[in-house]
Write an enzyme that holds these catalytic residues in place. Sequence first.
Site, PDB file in Angstrom:
ATOM      1  N   CYS A   9       0.743  -1.198   0.022  1.00 48.53           N
ATOM      2  CA  CYS A   9      -0.114   0.038  -0.007  1.00 48.53           C
ATOM      3  C   CYS A   9       0.976   1.157   0.046  1.00 48.53           C
ATOM      4  O   CYS A   9       2.024   1.210  -0.358  1.00 48.53           O
ATOM      5  CB  CYS A   9      -1.087  -0.027   1.183  1.00 48.53           C
ATOM      6  SG  CYS A   9      -0.355   0.113   2.809  1.00 48.53           S
ATOM      7  N   ASN A  12       2.532   1.569   4.454  1.00 49.30           N
ATOM      8  CA  ASN A  12       2.718   0.081   5.013  1.00 49.30           C
ATOM      9  C   ASN A  12       2.304   0.311   6.499  1.00 49.30           C
ATOM     10  O   ASN A  12       3.128  -0.546   7.403  1.00 49.30           O
ATOM     11  CB  ASN A  12       4.229  -0.390   4.931  1.00 49.30           C
ATOM     12  CG  ASN A  12       4.382  -1.725   5.355  1.00 49.30           C
ATOM     13  OD1 ASN A  12       5.626  -1.936   5.780  1.00 49.30           O
ATOM     14  ND2 ASN A  12       3.602  -2.416   4.848  1.00 49.30           N
ATOM     15  N   CYS A  14      -1.237   0.642   7.258  1.00 49.16           N
ATOM     16  CA  CYS A  14      -2.999   0.390   7.383  1.00 49.16           C
ATOM     17  C   CYS A  14      -3.043  -0.641   6.440  1.00 49.16           C
ATOM     18  O   CYS A  14      -3.435  -1.900   7.068  1.00 49.16           O
ATOM     19  CB  CYS A  14      -3.605   1.826   6.926  1.00 49.16           C
ATOM     20  SG  CYS A  14      -3.265   2.985   7.710  1.00 49.16           S
ATOM     21  N   ARG A  15      -3.346  -0.754   5.391  1.00 49.22           N
ATOM     22  CA  ARG A  15      -3.989  -1.858   4.293  1.00 49.22           C
ATOM     23  C   ARG A  15      -3.138  -2.901   4.454  1.00 49.22           C
ATOM     24  O   ARG A  15      -3.490  -4.011   4.522  1.00 49.22           O
ATOM     25  CB  ARG A  15      -4.380  -1.184   2.999  1.00 49.22           C
ATOM     26  CG  ARG A  15      -5.457  -0.069   3.337  1.00 49.22           C
ATOM     27  CD  ARG A  15      -5.793   0.531   1.840  1.00 49.22           C
ATOM     28  NE  ARG A  15      -4.971   1.333   1.428  1.00 49.22           N
ATOM     29  CZ  ARG A  15      -4.594   2.170   0.406  1.00 49.22           C
ATOM     30  NH1 ARG A  15      -5.567   2.001  -0.534  1.00 49.22           N
ATOM     31  NH2 ARG A  15      -3.831   3.343   0.262  1.00 49.22           N
ATOM     32  N   SER A  16      -1.869  -2.608   3.976  1.00 49.43           N
ATOM     33  CA  SER A  16      -0.780  -3.777   3.511  1.00 49.43           C
ATOM     34  C   SER A  16      -0.478  -4.596   4.688  1.00 49.43           C
ATOM     35  O   SER A  16      -0.607  -5.813   4.897  1.00 49.43           O
ATOM     36  CB  SER A  16       0.386  -3.248   2.690  1.00 49.43           C
ATOM     37  OG  SER A  16       1.050  -2.467   3.605  1.00 49.43           O
ATOM     38  N   ASP A 128      -8.357   3.749   1.212  1.00 53.56           N
ATOM     39  CA  ASP A 128      -7.073   4.257   2.225  1.00 53.56           C
ATOM     40  C   ASP A 128      -8.200   4.593   3.352  1.00 53.56           C
ATOM     41  O   ASP A 128      -8.687   5.602   3.411  1.00 53.56           O
ATOM     42  CB  ASP A 128      -6.309   4.938   1.772  1.00 53.56           C
ATOM     43  CG  ASP A 128      -5.307   5.426   2.698  1.00 53.56           C
ATOM     44  OD1 ASP A 128      -5.271   4.877   3.911  1.00 53.56           O
ATOM     45  OD2 ASP A 128      -4.243   6.185   2.494  1.00 53.56           O
TER      46      ASP A 128
END
Length: 164
Positions: A9, A12, A14-16, A128
């Site tokens: 993401c 690095n 939140c999402r990933s 995001d």
Amino acid sequence: MTYRVCFVCTGNICRSPMAEAVLRARVADAGLDGLVEVDSAGTDGWHEGEGADPRTTAVLAEHGYALDHTARQFHASWFSRLDLVVALDAGHLSALRRLAPTGQDAAKVRLLRSYDPAADAGDLDVPDPYYGGVDGFAECLEKVEAASTGLLAAVREQLEGRAA
């Protein structure tokens, strides 16, 4: 031979790392520990050395996922050791494909939600959640979990192909 997956993401945090935690749990549940290595990184290095966003860790913990994470930036040299690079949105997909040293490396990059058969093909981004509240992180987790079943099936198919 180990199959290596890296989620990417922006920063690095939140999402990933959320996707990393979910797939790592699915891999363990499937008995594929030792055969599949799961990691994550960001397209940018703004948060290098930091832990995951506290909202990420809270939502993951609430749903039974463990995460020990330190943010880092993705580097082009990693393509040579990775089997699959999973982008969390179209911007990451484009950035990673531009970064790829070869066409073969660029072909390793896929959108996470492309593994979710129920996802709208016209909108495969995982939004995001960083600038919003905890609800955005819960929504992010729902999208990640929905795609991880198909992703795990694809990884399993690749492992079986290697064994044949």
